[in-house]
Design an enzyme around this catalytic site. Structure first.
Site, PDB file in Angstrom:
ATOM      1  N   GLU A   1     -23.707  76.019 -38.056  1.00 58.72           N
ATOM      2  CA  GLU A   1     -24.201  77.106 -37.200  1.00 58.72           C
ATOM      3  C   GLU A   1     -25.556  76.749 -36.600  1.00 58.72           C
ATOM      4  O   GLU A   1     -26.210  77.584 -35.988  1.00 58.72           O
ATOM      5  CB  GLU A   1     -24.309  78.405 -38.014  1.00 58.72           C
TER       6      GLU A   1
ATOM      7  N   ASP B   1     -14.670  79.725 -35.169  1.00 59.06           N
ATOM      8  CA  ASP B   1     -15.433  79.313 -36.353  1.00 59.06           C
ATOM      9  C   ASP B   1     -14.506  79.016 -37.519  1.00 59.06           C
ATOM     10  O   ASP B   1     -14.819  79.306 -38.667  1.00 59.06           O
ATOM     11  CB  ASP B   1     -16.470  80.384 -36.752  1.00 59.06           C
TER      12      ASP B   1
ATOM     13  N   ASN C   1     -16.397  73.676 -38.639  1.00 55.77           N
ATOM     14  CA  ASN C   1     -16.185  74.126 -37.260  1.00 55.77           C
ATOM     15  C   ASN C   1     -17.013  73.313 -36.269  1.00 55.77           C
ATOM     16  O   ASN C   1     -18.058  72.793 -36.616  1.00 55.77           O
ATOM     17  CB  ASN C   1     -16.560  75.608 -37.133  1.00 55.77           C
TER      18      ASN C   1
END
Lengths: 156, 582
Positions: free
Chosen positions: B183, B309, B267
């Protein structure tokens, strides 16, 4: 060069180094710009702060005020203080538990605008200054429609 | 006689599985093959109702306790969330006092670089060494007997958003470690360190040129879409692979016969798919690599050009069993995208992929091409809100590991039942800050429950039974040869179900929510014990631990709206619970 001169030079260097040793270096200048307070009175600056809030990835940690990785900003709990001068310092200099410093990435004016927008999240600004409805996916009540959070706890 | 035959059969299966047959729990996943199966039988369906706490241990911390508790000899080892204390408890003494405690002095700034609470998934053990990761990016080996530091390697850089949260995995003489930070626009990698001194043996990235990915002449993926030169560059817009994700924050399995390391990649970054057209290799997939050289053998991509994700890091359970009439070397993987995959682990071929939850984001997996078939109506994009996408960004199932029992042939899958609304927004890359580009609001899924423990019948390719939970299940699973399944809930219940029927047999209310990994072991007194760390946290638990204001439905990346009731249902606080028959 005589050894007396060399000794004198060495002594002088040591003394000067001693002055350096005692020099205080602060993390940054205190945020005592009285004009800073004015940013939270101005709808344009608050709106600019809101745009920066998205662009600088503030949402990634603080969401739309509810928090996540970082603390919530729409409530009345303030780890490092909730006055605009304190919020300005948190943004400018960062905080040790993960908040990055933005002083090398944003101008002073932009940091004040961001701080002013953060103040609007818990509606610590006037209703007509706080932003209205979002263009994007609705995360809850718009800032201007929120109840003002309970009085600020003193900063720790 | 029947009992003897059963024991014989079980021991046969266990030899195959490489489980710790002497009642130890030396690796987080129970065995290198990640079965999370204990061959102990003292605690079984008949007597589990008599379980009582034997001892507890308060960690004094208030973040997610995700660590497994290893048991080697007569000592228990586990790691706390940040500041990542490593504890050794002496199981020979009443109340299991602390034998030693190791403080790695992790940097507090790392707390701001962890997407999903400041968790740690546990230590690893081999050759008298306990190896752990720290949130601020270090892998450290300590002497198991004394707690003295032997070596440390600084692998991840928190200034660019890299952290370490996974449990290291030791295979042969290598310590396998991968980075977190999907992220934060981090480039994912796995590294193999030499156990003896912490020096780097090899390191493989999951984006970029083949030489960085350790793809060479040994690489033979089953499907044509994974063949070609430098796909880790070509399947990305120019230079985007440098912030492309593909992190390794989940589970690493090891097949000792084939000497293959098998693990999933995370991801792609950012979440907003419009910023990265292409298949985004080698993210959201699974790699098999040679343990000695690190060279890739095969790869399969669960979610090409991932839209949601959907990390591919969930556990890969390695079992040798019958498949449609012939014995095969299989890999079982309950995916974040909602499918229970059965792969041939010698070559990466998909043999089966059936949904274990309600899915509307895709129509299935084409077994001929191996490709996921996305639903265009649920395609997320910039500036458009797509409603009711199931499953969510956290997946049908997140990191919480399943268990497999060779006795029942079922996979026990702890998981969520949530859906979400999502709008893509332009993400700017600023090193060390989140690189997500999505506004997400998660919510309860269909059916009036938000989580479940599901038993999946591998042979029948279907759900055998479901035990619904009000809240999403974020704890790992354990299954024993006593045919009992153990797991915990976000509101603090530690439960025991009948492995064959799913019937609730016993439960105990712990002080906080459970996001840990239950284990079974034989204590120095010869009796079977069940251990679990309680202490709510993780992505979902952050709603409580990080005091998210749930008036913002996007708080904690949309978890605020999935579990707005969590703050009033539970409290924070880490505590180990160990049970035995009373």
């Amino acid at each position: 060069m005589s050894s007396a001169w060399a000794r004198f030079a060495l002594l002088a260097a040591l003394l000067l180094a001693g002055c350096e040793r005692e020099k205080r270096v602060y993390s940054g200048q205190p945020a005592t710009n009285p004009a800073g307070e004015l940013y939270q009175e101005n709808a344009y600056d608050v709106a600019q702060g809101k745009r920066l809030y998205t662009w600088m990835n503030c949402t990634g940690c603080h969401a739309h005020g509810g928090g996540g990785i970082g603390p919530a900003l729409m409530d009345n709990r303030w780890i490092y203080g909730g006055k605009i001068q304190q919020i300005y310092r948190s943004i400018r200099d960062g905080r040790k538990n993960g908040m990055p410093a933005w002083k090398n990435r944003l101008t002073d004016q932009q940091i004040w605008q961001l701080a002013a927008y953060v103040r609007s999240m818990g509606r610590y600004v006037r209703k007509d200054v706080a932003p209205s409805r979002d263009d994007a996916l609705n995360s809850g009540k718009a800032e201007s429609r929120r109840e003002r959070s309970a009085p600020l706890e003193p900063g720790r | 006689m029947r009992r003897v035959a059963t024991i014989f059969l079980v021991s046969l299966l266990l030899t195959n599985a490489g489980s710790a047959a002497d009642g130890e729990w030396p690796v987080a996943s129970g065995s290198p093959q990640a079965l999370r199966f204990s061959d102990l039988t003292e605690i079984n369906t008949k007597n589990v109702a008599r379980l009582k706490p034997s001892f507890t241990f308060n960690t004094g911390l208030h973040h997610g306790e995700e660590s497994a508790t290893l048991v080697v000899g007569s000592t228990m080892y586990f790691v706390t969330p940040f500041p990542n204390y490593l504890y050794a408890l002496d199981l020979t003494k009443p109340g299991a006092p602390v034998k030693w405690k190791f403080d790695p002095h992790a940097d507090p700034a790392s707390q701001g670089e962890a997407c999903c609470d400041t968790v740690n998934r546990g230590p690893a053990y081999a050759d008298g060494k306990v190896v752990m990761n720290t949130l601020d990016g270090q892998t450290i080996a300590v002497d198991a007997a004394t707690g003295k530091e032997l070596w440390r390697a600084h692998l991840a850089n928190i200034r660019i958003g890299e952290t370490l949260t996974m449990a290291p995995m030791i295979a042969e003489d290598k310590v396998l470690v991968g980075n977190s930070g999907g992220e934060f626009g981090v480039r994912g990698w796995i590294a193999a360190l030499n156990l003896k001194d912490g020096s780097m043996a090899w390191k493989a990235f999951h984006t970029g040129p083949d030489k960085d990915v350790l793809i060479g002449s040994d690489f033979h993926p089953f499907y044509p879409q994974d063949r070609g030169k430098n796909l880790g560059i070509k399947t990305w817009p120019a230079d985007r692979w440098k912030q492309g994700g593909g992190n390794v924050w989940g589970w690493v399995s090891y097949d000792p016969q084939a000497r293959l390391v098998i693990y999933g990649t995370g991801n792609p970054g950012p979440w907003n798919p419009d910023q990265r057209p292409g298949e985004n290799k080698w993210t959201s997939g699974v790699f098999a690599r040679d343990v000695d050289s690190g060279q890739a053998r095969w790869f399969y991509q669960w979610s090409p050009h991932d839209l949601y994700d959907h990390d591919g890091i969930n556990e890969n359970i390695l079992v040798d069993r019958d498949w449609k009439g012939s014995p095969r070397k299989l890999l079982l993987h309950p995916g974040r995208n909602g499918y229970l995959y059965v792969l041939d682990r010698t070559n990466g071929q998909v043999l089966s992929a059936k949904p274990f939850v309600y899915i509307n984001s895709s129509f299935g997996v084409d077994l001929k091409s191996g490709k996921l078939i996305p639903n265009p109506a649920k395609h997320t994009q910039t500036g458009k809100t797509v409603y009711d996408i199931c499953p969510t960004a956290a997946g049908a199932k997140d990191w919480e590991p399943s268990a497999y029992s060779p006795r029942t042939g079922f996979v026990y899958i702890p998981h969520a039942n949530l859906c979400m609304d999502e709008e893509g927004v332009q993400a700017s890359y600023i090193a060390g800050t989140p690189y997500v580009g999505a506004i997400v609001r998660q919510k309860p899924g269909h059916g009036g429950y938000r989580g479940a423990m599901t038993a999946w019948d591998v042979a029948g390719e279907k759900i055998k039974w479901d035990h619904h939970e009000n809240m999403p299940v974020w704890s790992g699973a354990l299954v024993t040869a006593g045919d009992v399944v153990f797991y915990g809930t976000l509101d603090g219940w530690f439960r025991a179900l009948d492995a064959r029927s799913g019937k609730l047999l016993w439960q105990y209310r712990t002080d906080s929510g459970i996001v840990g990994q239950p284990v079974a072991y034989k204590g120095p007194d010869g009796h079977e014990y069940i251990a679990i760390l309680s202490g709510v946290g993780g992505w979902i638990g952050a709603v409580l631990t990080n005091r998210v204001d749930v008036r913002d439905s996007t708080g904690a990346n949309g978890m605020a709206s999935a579990v707005p009731d969590l703050p009033r249902r539970g409290k924070t606080g880490g505590r180990l619970y160990v049970f035995r028959l009373g």
